[in-house]
Design an enzyme around this catalytic site. Structure first.
Site, PDB file in Angstrom:
ATOM      1  N   LYS A 231     129.261   2.081 -12.121  1.00  0.00           N
ATOM      2  CA  LYS A 231     129.103   3.535 -12.016  1.00  0.00           C
ATOM      3  C   LYS A 231     129.791   3.974 -10.729  1.00  0.00           C
ATOM      4  O   LYS A 231     129.563   3.400  -9.668  1.00  0.00           O
ATOM      5  CB  LYS A 231     127.627   3.911 -11.977  1.00  0.00           C
TER       6      LYS A 231
ATOM      7  N   TYR B 226     126.074  18.168   0.089  1.00  0.00           N
ATOM      8  CA  TYR B 226     127.305  17.864  -0.652  1.00  0.00           C
ATOM      9  C   TYR B 226     127.035  17.777  -2.143  1.00  0.00           C
ATOM     10  O   TYR B 226     125.896  17.674  -2.576  1.00  0.00           O
ATOM     11  CB  TYR B 226     127.952  16.578  -0.141  1.00  0.00           C
ATOM     12  N   LYS B 227     128.132  17.841  -2.885  1.00  0.00           N
ATOM     13  CA  LYS B 227     128.079  17.638  -4.329  1.00  0.00           C
ATOM     14  C   LYS B 227     128.814  16.346  -4.642  1.00  0.00           C
ATOM     15  O   LYS B 227     129.884  16.087  -4.093  1.00  0.00           O
ATOM     16  CB  LYS B 227     128.740  18.799  -5.071  1.00  0.00           C
ATOM     17  N   GLU B 228     128.215  15.552  -5.531  1.00  0.00           N
ATOM     18  CA  GLU B 228     128.873  14.345  -5.998  1.00  0.00           C
ATOM     19  C   GLU B 228     128.964  14.381  -7.510  1.00  0.00           C
ATOM     20  O   GLU B 228     128.093  14.918  -8.180  1.00  0.00           O
ATOM     21  CB  GLU B 228     128.185  13.077  -5.496  1.00  0.00           C
TER      22      GLU B 228
END
Length: 153
Positions: free
Chosen positions: A82, A68-70
């Site tokens: 954050k 996945y991309k975060e």
């Protein structure tokens, strides 16, 4: 359906020291050096500020979670918060419509002691969110916090 899980851990470090790691790419360096046998992590856009995108690839022998991309959607230096949000793959491929992690560095009354709170917020169908577990995130936090306490970053 919306869900939320939260957990806190105290570490033996000042809040400014902890935030200097959690708010920057130092946290990614720790993950790359200490957890590369479990998780692949690559910064594909940005320099650690808001808008930075990381590609996370769990090792297939350890996790069934797809890569996945975060995105770092918020870095609030004043409140030491954050927020990371999955923008592609991973939990979204499993049926979540939203999945975000919120890290907060909290001052304690003790000198050289800080509380780290992690909260996972998610949306999806009831059967999908029923499987959500904060424990794997807390295991990663344990490694990061150990490195902070021992100046290994």
């Amino acid at each position: 359906m919306f869900g939320k899980q939260s957990s806190e851990v105290e570490i033996k470090a000042s809040s400014s020291k902890a935030w200097s790691v959690y708010s920057t790419l130092k946290v990614c360096s720790i993950i790359q050096s200490e957890l590369s046998h479990l998780i692949g992590l690559e910064i594909i856009q940005g320099n650690g500020e808001e808008g930075t995108v990381a590609q996370i690839t769990p090792h297939p022998d350890v996790s069934t979670l797809p890569a996945y991309k975060e995105k770092f959607t918020k870095i609030d230096h004043e409140n030491r918060v954050k927020i990371l949000e999955v923008i592609e793959g991973g939990q979204l491929d499993l049926g979540f419509t939203c999945y975000r992690m919120i890290y907060k560095v909290i001052n304690t009354q003790k000198e050289d002691s800080t509380t780290i709170r992690v909260t996972i917020e998610y949306e999806g169908l009831e059967d999908v969110i029923a499987s959500t577990n904060i424990a794997p995130v807390m295991k990663v936090l344990e490694v990061i916090n150990h490195c902070i306490e021992n100046d290994k970053y």
